[in-house]
Design a protein around this motif. Structure first.
Motif, PDB file in Angstrom:
ATOM      1  N   ARG A 128       0.890  -1.158   0.031  1.00  0.00           N
ATOM      2  CA  ARG A 128      -0.033   0.075   0.011  1.00  0.00           C
ATOM      3  C   ARG A 128       0.858   1.445  -0.011  1.00  0.00           C
ATOM      4  N   ASN A 129       0.599   2.102  -0.858  1.00  0.00           N
ATOM      5  CA  ASN A 129       0.938   3.460  -0.805  1.00  0.00           C
ATOM      6  C   ASN A 129      -0.089   4.488  -0.042  1.00  0.00           C
ATOM      7  N   LEU A 130       0.381   5.054   1.093  1.00  0.00           N
ATOM      8  CA  LEU A 130      -0.604   5.907   1.961  1.00  0.00           C
ATOM      9  C   LEU A 130      -0.177   7.356   1.689  1.00  0.00           C
ATOM     10  N   ASP A 242       3.438  10.755   0.096  1.00  0.00           N
ATOM     11  CA  ASP A 242       2.806   9.491  -0.077  1.00  0.00           C
ATOM     12  C   ASP A 242       3.811   8.610   0.064  1.00  0.00           C
ATOM     13  N   VAL A 243       3.453   7.754   1.318  1.00  0.00           N
ATOM     14  CA  VAL A 243       4.429   7.026   1.867  1.00  0.00           C
ATOM     15  C   VAL A 243       4.190   5.405   1.709  1.00  0.00           C
ATOM     16  N   PRO A 244       5.346   4.522   0.964  1.00  0.00           N
ATOM     17  CA  PRO A 244       5.010   3.356   0.950  1.00  0.00           C
ATOM     18  C   PRO A 244       5.163   2.511   2.218  1.00  0.00           C
ATOM     19  N   GLU A 245       4.005   1.564   2.446  1.00  0.00           N
ATOM     20  CA  GLU A 245       3.993   1.020   3.754  1.00  0.00           C
ATOM     21  C   GLU A 245       5.055  -0.121   3.830  1.00  0.00           C
ATOM     22  N   ASN A 246       5.575  -0.609   2.856  1.00  0.00           N
ATOM     23  CA  ASN A 246       6.506  -1.417   2.987  1.00  0.00           C
ATOM     24  C   ASN A 246       7.895  -1.170   3.206  1.00  0.00           C
ATOM     25  N   ASN A 247       8.161   0.064   3.624  1.00  0.00           N
ATOM     26  CA  ASN A 247       9.365   0.603   4.080  1.00  0.00           C
ATOM     27  C   ASN A 247       9.031   1.189   5.598  1.00  0.00           C
ATOM     28  N   PHE A 263      -5.451   9.273   2.593  1.00  0.00           N
ATOM     29  CA  PHE A 263      -5.929   8.399   1.355  1.00  0.00           C
ATOM     30  C   PHE A 263      -4.959   7.494   1.229  1.00  0.00           C
ATOM     31  N   GLY A 264      -5.267   6.376   0.050  1.00  0.00           N
ATOM     32  CA  GLY A 264      -4.252   5.615  -0.082  1.00  0.00           C
ATOM     33  C   GLY A 264      -4.470   4.761  -1.219  1.00  0.00           C
ATOM     34  N   CYS A 265      -3.659   4.184  -1.897  1.00  0.00           N
ATOM     35  CA  CYS A 265      -3.738   3.268  -3.343  1.00  0.00           C
ATOM     36  C   CYS A 265      -2.706   1.700  -2.846  1.00  0.00           C
ATOM     37  N   ALA A 266      -3.604   0.930  -3.673  1.00  0.00           N
ATOM     38  CA  ALA A 266      -2.625  -0.247  -3.697  1.00  0.00           C
ATOM     39  C   ALA A 266      -1.703  -0.519  -4.822  1.00  0.00           C
ATOM     40  N   ARG A 267      -0.515  -0.606  -4.468  1.00  0.00           N
ATOM     41  CA  ARG A 267       0.544  -0.686  -5.866  1.00  0.00           C
ATOM     42  C   ARG A 267       0.450  -1.972  -6.150  1.00  0.00           C
ATOM     43  N   MET A 268       0.274  -2.213  -7.433  1.00  0.00           N
ATOM     44  CA  MET A 268       0.043  -3.699  -8.060  1.00  0.00           C
ATOM     45  C   MET A 268       0.863  -3.626  -9.101  1.00  0.00           C
ATOM     46  N   ASP A 275      12.930  -5.245  -9.022  1.00  0.00           N
ATOM     47  CA  ASP A 275      13.710  -5.390  -8.143  1.00  0.00           C
ATOM     48  C   ASP A 275      14.400  -3.931  -7.904  1.00  0.00           C
ATOM     49  N   ILE A 276      13.922  -3.384  -6.923  1.00  0.00           N
ATOM     50  CA  ILE A 276      14.435  -1.818  -6.474  1.00  0.00           C
ATOM     51  C   ILE A 276      14.652  -1.731  -4.878  1.00  0.00           C
ATOM     52  N   ALA A 277      15.450  -0.832  -4.651  1.00  0.00           N
ATOM     53  CA  ALA A 277      15.805  -0.668  -3.312  1.00  0.00           C
ATOM     54  C   ALA A 277      14.680   0.112  -2.276  1.00  0.00           C
ATOM     55  N   ARG A 278      13.717  -0.938  -1.985  1.00  0.00           N
ATOM     56  CA  ARG A 278      12.384  -0.296  -1.543  1.00  0.00           C
ATOM     57  C   ARG A 278      12.860   0.217  -0.010  1.00  0.00           C
TER      58      ARG A 278
END
Length: 290
Positions: A128-130, A242-247, A263-268, A275-278
């Motif tokens: 999720r990106n929040l 906009d913050v990535p929840e996986n970091n 607000f938020g969105c699902a990154r799909m 392969d990126i430096a999350r």
């Protein structure tokens, strides 16, 4: 009415209209987003018409043939619920696939309510990106003095910026960054230590307040220093990030300043997960172009 449904490429003026529709939806676009997005990939904008009336549109941005991103998907409210959005979405997906090499990935940020729909279209959930909002008052009393390591990004070689950005994004986006980093009513900063770029960030004026994006950094400390200096650019209104929840470090940064999730969105992704430096991504660039 469905026999009169057609799709075509958008004109430049219609992209302005799409941005206006996005503002009405509460997406709070940047003041210069339309021009930058058009410069990035003028062939990305697909219009949907019914009996010659523009009823919707969206972007299918291609970064070379390495990576694509679907965004800016809007159908006018009075035309929703009739299947037009479904047809437009699938046409856009299929057209973007033809613009990329067969093994390329396609990303998107979709609203949570549509996540199952996008999954049926072949996209797999990543994270999720929040979107967080914070008032300038949250930074009162916080030192925004600029350490020697923080410099205008224009003083960093563009090739070095491209190389760093590529660790955080699935493809080189030279054309986009050239416009994004030099846009009016914005501030772009880099953190350089011993000649090496260790992070960078951009803040731009939007319809409401300012947005920070991207915010890429090697560590929480670097991200925090960049953020504190960036927000000093804003003289009024809220700040959005906009913050990535996986970091986890990025989430901690938002929590530290008492930011409010709005607000938020699902990154799909369709295709392989990039392969990126999350752990370097503290703020994504845009929900529209990735």
């Amino acid at each position: 009415m469905h026999e009169s449904f057609t799709v075509r490429e958008m004109t430049r003026k219609e992209v302005d209209l799409l941005v206006d529709w996005a503002a009405l939806e509460g997406w709070n676009p940047g003041l210069h987003d339309a021009e930058i997005f058009w410069k990035t990939d003028a062939e990305a904008y697909i219009a949907a018409e019914v009996r010659g009336d523009l009823i919707g549109g969206g972007a299918i941005t291609a970064y070379g043939d390495d990576f694509g991103f679907m965004g800016f998907f809007i159908v006018r409210p009075e035309f929703r619920g009739h299947g037009f959005g479904n047809r437009l979405w699938h046409i856009r997906r299929d057209r973007l696939k033809t613009r990329l090499r067969p093994d390329a990935s396609i990303g998107m940020d979709g609203v949570f309510a549509m996540q199952d729909y996008y999954a049926r279209g072949g996209f797999n959930f990543s994270h999720r990106n929040l979107r967080y909002r914070v008032e300038l008052s949250a930074f009162e009393g916080v030192s925004t003095q600029c350490p020697d390591e923080i410099i205008p990004l224009s003083e960093v070689s563009f090739d070095q910026i491209i190389a760093y950005d590529r660790t955080c994004f699935p493809a080189s986006r030279r054309i986009f960054l050239k416009a994004w980093l030099s846009q009016p009513e914005a501030l772009s900063l880099g953190y350089v230590q011993f000649g090496s770029l260790c992070g960078y960030g951009v803040i731009r004026r939007c319809r409401n307040g300012c947005k920070v994006g991207p915010l890429f950094a090697n560590s929480y400390k670097v991200a925090d220093m960049l953020l504190k200096r960036l927000v000093s650019f804003a003289d009024d209104g809220p700040i959005f990030l906009d913050v990535p929840e996986n970091n986890p470090a990025a989430m901690s940064l938002a929590k530290h300043y008492g930011m409010e999730e709005v607000f938020g969105c699902a990154r799909m992704y369709l295709g392989p997960m990039p392969d990126i430096a999350r752990d370097r991504i503290f703020g994504v660039t845009t929900f529209e172009l990735g």
